[in-house]
Scaffold this active site. Structure first.
Site, PDB file in Angstrom:
ATOM      1  N   SER A  48       0.838  -1.199   0.000  1.00 49.68           N
ATOM      2  CA  SER A  48       0.000   0.000   0.000  1.00 49.68           C
ATOM      3  C   SER A  48       0.872   1.246   0.000  1.00 49.68           C
ATOM      4  CB  SER A  48      -0.916   0.012   1.236  1.00 49.68           C
ATOM      5  OG  SER A  48      -0.169   0.305   2.404  1.00 49.68           O
TER       6      SER A  48
ATOM      7  N   SER B 252       0.814   3.712   2.228  1.00 52.12           N
ATOM      8  CA  SER B 252       0.765   4.393   3.528  1.00 52.12           C
ATOM      9  C   SER B 252       2.117   4.944   3.968  1.00 52.12           C
ATOM     10  CB  SER B 252       0.231   3.438   4.599  1.00 52.12           C
ATOM     11  OG  SER B 252       1.171   2.419   4.880  1.00 52.12           O
TER      12      SER B 252
ATOM     13  N   LYS C 203       5.209   0.649   9.364  1.00 57.37           N
ATOM     14  CA  LYS C 203       5.013   2.059   9.703  1.00 57.37           C
ATOM     15  C   LYS C 203       6.303   2.577  10.336  1.00 57.37           C
ATOM     16  CE  LYS C 203       0.520   1.583   8.802  1.00 57.37           C
ATOM     17  NZ  LYS C 203      -0.111   2.154   7.593  1.00 57.37           N
TER      18      LYS C 203
ATOM     19  N   SER D 219      -3.080   6.764   5.946  1.00 57.40           N
ATOM     20  CA  SER D 219      -2.416   5.679   6.663  1.00 57.40           C
ATOM     21  C   SER D 219      -3.283   5.225   7.828  1.00 57.40           C
ATOM     22  CB  SER D 219      -1.042   6.138   7.178  1.00 57.40           C
ATOM     23  OG  SER D 219      -0.470   5.155   8.011  1.00 57.40           O
TER      24      SER D 219
END
Length: 292
Positions: free
Chosen positions: A88, A90, A145, A239
């Site tokens: 993704s 994010s 992350k 996100s």
């Protein structure tokens, strides 16, 4: 359905290792005795008969062949380095969809495969690290992350501005780019922009992305519990991370407070970019770089 690859790999190593050990302890000596008995009964041994008596069972042959390869893969993947693909956006602009990254598995301690129990402490996540972890709501899924909050930190996010322990985290505008995340046909597609900022988190200087036209989220703040970490994506307006509630029924429980035993490792390099793995679309190595 998500396949538990570490479990499959451990089982494959165990089965192939058992077959190799079975042959070493039981089957190979039995074959040697059979050959010795045959040679004692004849004046001239038939080579074809010797070959037939020496032949390993097919399952054992495969097990012995695969065991060393699988064992090396298990050790490398479990304790040293594991590859991941970014699914993704994010973490834009740091990481893009289709980036293949390498994750250091021992940076935060040596853990047993499958059960993820830390057996040898090595280090702890630091503010600014890009970390892979198991998604708290579904541990079969890996997320990536950036570590923003450490245990005991007070985190505040207001007006798209991050504060840690009361200190404003400064960020400097680097450039304004077209927002490529606006759906095709959207009335604002032609004018939507995204801003790229340089942000300093601890010792790490990195880029973040914010949409010009997105709504400003309501101010919120959190205290990170002991043994947990507060995670945020670099693509701040796109996100799913520690800033969002797990559910409306449990408004005080955050999915994103990642517990220590859900940590997978520290992402440290992009080694390939391949957004659509297929023969008609070959991978690119032009984006090979260390992750900051």
């Amino acid at each position: 359905m998500h396949i538990n690859f570490p479990l499959v790999l451990v089982i494959a190593v165990a089965v192939s290792g058992f077959l190799a050990l079975l042959d070493l302890v039981l089957l190979a000596p039995r074959r040697r005795r059979a050959i010795a008995s045959y040679e004692a009964q004849v004046d001239v041994a038939d080579p074809q008969t010797i070959e037939r008596l020496e032949k390993e069972p097919l399952l054992v042959e495969y097990g012995k062949s695969f065991f060393p390869v699988l064992a090396v893969v298990l050790v490398l993947r479990s304790f040293l380095v594991e590859p991941f693909q970014i699914p993704s956006g994010s973490m834009k602009p740091t990481l893009d969809v289709g980036d293949f990254i390498l994750v250091n598995k021992f940076a935060y301690g040596i853990r047993l495969p499958v059960i993820d129990t830390k057996i040898i402490p090595v280090g702890e996540p630091q503010r600014g690290d890009v970390m892979v972890f198991r998604y708290p709501n579904d541990p079969t899924i890996n997320y990536i992350k950036r570590v923003v909050g450490l245990p005991g930190d007070h985190i505040r996010y207001a007006g798209k501005q991050l504060y840690i322990n009361g200190q404003k985290i400064e960020h400097e505008l680097i450039e304004v780019i077209p927002d490529d995340e606006v759906p095709d046909g959207h009335p604002l597609q032609a004018v939507a922009k995204a801003e790229i900022f340089q942000e300093q988190l601890g010792e790490v200087s990195h880029l973040i992305r914010q949409k010009q036209l997105s709504q400003t989220p309501r101010p919120n703040e959190w205290v990170v519990p002991e043994g947990h970490y507060f995670m945020m994506g670099d693509n701040r307006d796109n996100s799913n991370d520690s800033r969002y509630w797990q559910s409306t029924e449990m408004p005080r429980e955050l999915w994103g407070m990642v517990p220590d035993n859900y940590i997978v490792g520290k992402a440290f390099a992009v080694w390939m970019h391949w957004p659509e793995p297929k023969l008609s679309n070959l991978p690119s190595f032009s984006s090979v770089a260390l992750i900051h």
